[in-house]
Design an enzyme around this catalytic site. Structure first.
Site, PDB file in Angstrom:
ATOM      1  CB  CYS A 183      -0.924   0.010   1.214  1.00 38.26           C
ATOM      2  SG  CYS A 183      -0.029  -0.028   2.775  1.00 38.26           S
ATOM      3  CB  CYS A 190       4.362  -0.337   1.834  1.00 35.63           C
ATOM      4  SG  CYS A 190       3.288  -1.474   2.723  1.00 35.63           S
ATOM      5  CB  CYS A 243      43.674 -18.309 -21.243  1.00 36.19           C
ATOM      6  SG  CYS A 243      44.329 -17.071 -20.104  1.00 36.19           S
ATOM      7  CG  ASP A 286       3.358 -39.728 -12.642  1.00 36.47           C
ATOM      8  OD1 ASP A 286       2.734 -40.261 -11.716  1.00 36.47           O
ATOM      9  OD2 ASP A 286       2.818 -39.088 -13.561  1.00 36.47           O
ATOM     10  CG  ASP A 292       2.530 -35.846 -16.600  1.00 34.25           C
ATOM     11  OD1 ASP A 292       2.458 -36.346 -15.448  1.00 34.25           O
ATOM     12  OD2 ASP A 292       1.641 -35.985 -17.457  1.00 34.25           O
ATOM     13  CG  ASP A 304       4.536 -36.323 -11.038  1.00 35.94           C
ATOM     14  OD1 ASP A 304       4.305 -37.210 -10.197  1.00 35.94           O
ATOM     15  OD2 ASP A 304       4.032 -36.300 -12.172  1.00 35.94           O
TER      16      ASP A 304
END
Length: 796
Positions: free
Chosen positions: A20, A23, A87, A490, A691, A695
């Site tokens: 707000c 802040c 290098c 899975d 997926d 998981d």
């Protein structure tokens, strides 16, 4: 008075926790209280604070002030192009300079890509670039748009003409030596030798002096300093001998040694740059997929627009043979689309209305209308490019060991060269030979190959993986994957299609003509996966669903409806039991199907006395490549485990069919991560393949998380490797590519160290001519890059 004011530094701080206007006020007040701060502007919408400050204000003080006010300053990611590195010791120096900037928590520099990746809190890009420049190098902000342009990647900037000109000037200096091998004895005039060698030394070789001087000013050493010192010593010795013996015979001069060394080093850098450019071929190929123009449908007609002007929601027309310019959803039309360079899938994929298409894919046949869902940086192709670039820029853990060795390498070589000089000069009394041997030590010891050994292999490995549809998020995942000896899968959507299918429909006696039509009528308006399985089943093909009324779901039980005047109920065995339906006629068949892992639903007519109509059995079929994928892993010495929340019967049926060694069924998401942890505690290197959202904990806790792109974004964010198509066979490919990449890293490091370990003692002992040392040094860099490029020929 203004001329005496201290210079202001601009800071831009991302602030976390502001909610707000009050802040904003607290943050501004806290920042203004820091000594030296002259101006503060805090923006709630962008959650950033802009601060103008003079000494003694520092980024660390600003961050501390924000934290004291109860908020956090978020870390920022910076990407820079670094110019002037030659290098591994250069890499270490740039990293050290960046890490010394207050607020920097992480800094990684890659010699092969000439990029620096910095994570810092409170530091500015200007401060970071100034630190790099103070270390003797140049830094420019990395431009994603510029790097996306074809040919924009590093590695092609070494011109060929200095090599050709140096070779042309050095050739007359070498010819007398060649003639000696055939028995001829003639020497080029000393002054002519000086005239030929001087432009090579101070014009074509000026780059070594400039970079070497920067290293000296920074209090360190690098490859260029070794070359500059070595060739200058040889050139200086020749000038001294020429002047000393002028008019007193023809002394043996060493102009050819210094000139040929510079020529060979320039040749090595040019070949190295050409080879490095090939390691970025994967990114170049991906960037080449981006069309520059899209045909957008507007109320005034179809208009060709630059891709940058296309917005989400626009309808794009894609004609046969064109590349799809955006990510989107097909509105109308049907075609076969080639996504091979994005997913690695070799066969075109059929696309119909409602299907998703990916920008960069080739439309093979029909005209498509596509509604844009993502463009620019948010498109799948751009995210793939960023992921591959990020993986190539990051350091593998083994590279950090090399960097520590390189940090002390150049000072040690300088000391060994000095010992060689003093040893031959004082003990043998031959200062002329002492200088030549010391030069050979300096030249053979250039640590170029050490700096290139790991990143070039990582770049080649991630590139070939990307072409196969395997996206590797960071170099650590690529390196760690070679140790994997256990893969946990899975089940649903990973090993199986993730889409239930109607595998069996058994009617009760006398109900054969009613089971499928009535089931179809009940399921016609439902979005449940089992309902879709009935609607898409071969048994229902060609049938028109009958009208159903009073359709409703019975929570935890099933469905109810009226069809053809009959009150029908479809659902679980428990539902049938509650309704008083006798299922004994098909009980044996139902039990057999359940033992095979099938899900059984019962259909009953309860119009008058409840009676059984039949049962429907659903199954989630394993993917076509799943069994072969598991077999390949076992052949590679990798054991397999299945972790699934499904019932034990279903899990056992799929596991046995695929040959998976260990099956853990009815596992909660948190328990999956626990089982992965147990496997790791047992001394196994574990890869988790999944997926779904459930998981993600296991993917994060595994040594290597492997996510299917056909799944959720949460899973992909938690994983170190993403498979661009839902093919479990890619898991074995990813592990195999990792093993071969790590093998190349070890081979490269062996050869890089071998050149030095063998060459330095030979040079110090006087058994290595400076020209041979220069050739060996150039060859070492080219050989490690060429060896890494062999990965591009990887085949399954």
């Amino acid at each position: 008075m203004n001329s005496l004011a201290p210079p202001l530094t601009e800071y831009r701080l991302p602030i976390e926790g502001m909610t707000c206007a009050s802040c904003v006020g607290r943050v501004e007040k806290a920042l203004k209280a820091v000594p030296g701060v002259s101006e503060v502007s805090v923006n709630l919408a962008t959650e950033t604070a802009s601060v103008s400050a003079a000494a003694p204000a520092a980024a660390s003080q600003l961050v501390a002030a924000v934290e004291k006010a109860g908020y956090q300053v978020a870390a920022q990611q910076f990407e820079f192009e670094i110019e002037g590195m030659t290098c591994a010791s250069c890499v270490g120096r740039v990293e050290k300079a960046l890490k010394a900037v207050p607020g920097v928590s992480e800094a990684e520099v890659n010699l092969a890509t000439e990029r620096a990746s910095v994570r810092a809190t409170g530091a500015t890009a200007a401060q970071l670039m100034a630190a790099v420049e103070k270390a003797g190098y140049a830094a420019l902000p990395h431009d994603d748009q510029a790097s996306a342009a074809p040919g924009a990647h590093k590695g092609g900037g070494e011109p060929w003409w200095p090599v050709a000109l140096a070779a042309l000037l050095s050739l007359p200096l070498v010819l007398p030596m060649v003639a000696m091998l055939s028995g001829s004895d003639w020497t080029l005039n000393g002054w002519l030798q000086l005239a030929l060698a001087t432009p090579v030394q101070f014009w074509l070789g000026a780059r070594f002096y400039r970079a070497g001087w920067k290293a000296v000013r920074a209090g360190t050493g690098n490859m260029d300093l070794l070359v500059a010192l070595g060739t200058s010593a040889g050139y200086g010795l020749s000038v001294y001998l020429l002047l000393r013996h002028q008019g007193h015979g023809a002394p043996h001069l060493y102009f050819e040694a210094s000139a040929v060394v510079i020529t060979l080093v320039l040749l090595g850098k040019w070949l190295e740059a050409r080879a490095k450019r090939q390691t970025t071929a994967a990114i170049a190929a991906l960037n080449a997929l981006k069309p520059e123009i899209a045909r957008v449908r507007t109320p005034q007609g179809d208009v060709d627009l630059p891709l940058a002007r296309v917005k989400v929601g626009d309808v794009v027309i894609v004609r046969p043979g064109e590349r799809v310019p955006v990510d989107g959803t097909v509105l109308s039309g049907a075609s076969q689309v080639d996504e091979s360079l994005i997913t690695g899938e070799s066969l075109p994929i059929a696309k119909h209305p409602g299907d998703k298409v990916t920008g960069g894919a080739v439309n093979a046949e029909g005209l498509l209308e596509v509604q844009t869902t993502a463009v620019g940086a948010e498109s799948t192709l751009s995210r793939i490019v960023r992921m591959v670039e990020s993986a190539q820029a990051k350091k593998a853990p083994i590279q950090r060991i090399v960097d520590r060795v390189s940090a002390v390498f150049v000072p040690v070589v300088l000391l060994l060269s000095l010992i060689t000089l003093v040893g031959w000069g004082v003990l043998a009394g031959d200062w002329e030979r002492a200088i030549l041997n010391a030069v050979a030590v300096l030249v053979i010891a250039c640590p170029c190959a050490l700096g290139l050994a790991t990143p070039t292999a990582i770049m080649a490995g991630t590139g070939v993986a990307a072409r196969q549809g395997i996206l590797i998020k960071d170099a650590e995942a690529l390196e760690v994957a070679h140790r994997v000896d256990t893969v946990a899968f899975d089940k649903t959507g990973t090993l199986t299609e993730g889409r239930p299918q109607l595998v069996s429909a058994l009617a009760a006696p006398g109900q054969e003509d009613r089971l499928i039509p009535w089931s179809l009528a009940l399921q016609a308006g439902s979005e449940h996966p089992l309902a879709r399985a009935v609607l898409e089943s071969p048994q229902a093909a060609g049938l028109t669903p009958r009208p159903a009324s009073q359709v409703s779901a019975v929570p935890g039980r099933g469905m109810s409806a009226e069809v053809d005047g009959h009150a029908l109920r479809l659902g679980s065995p428990r539902f049938m039991q509650e309704l008083g339906v006798d299922t004994s006629a098909l009980a044996a068949q139902a039990q057999r199907l359940q033992d095979e892992g099938r899900t059984v639903s019962w259909l009953a007519d309860v119009t008058q006395a409840p009676r059984l109509v039949g049962l429907l059995a659903f199954g989630d079929a394993p993917k076509a490549s799943a069994a072969r994928a598991v077999e390949r892993l076992h052949g590679m010495g990798v054991r397999t485990v299945m972790l699934t929340g499904d019932n034990r019967g279903s899990a056992a049926a799929v596991g046995q069919r695929l040959g998976i060694g260990r099956i853990e069924a009815e596992v909660l998401p948190a328990d999956k991560a626990g089982i992965v942890g147990q496997l790791k505690q047992g001394g196994h290197a574990v890869a988790m393949v999944g997926d779904g959202i459930n998981d993600a904990p296991a993917l994060a806790s595994a040594d290597v998380g492997i996510a299917m792109s056909t799944g959720t974004d949460v899973a992909m964010h938690a994983a170190g490797i993403t498979l661009m198509r839902g093919d479990p066979a890619l898991v074995a490919d990813a592990i195999d590519i990792s093993r071969r990449t790590y093998r190349k890293i070890r081979q490269n490091l062996f050869w890089a160290f071998a050149y030095n370990v063998i060459g330095i003692p030979l040079a110090a002992a006087g058994l290595l001519n400076p020209m041979v040392a220069g050739a060996a040094m150039a060859l070492s860099s080219v050989s490690v890059v060429s060896n890494a490029l062999l990965l591009r020929g990887w085949r399954r």
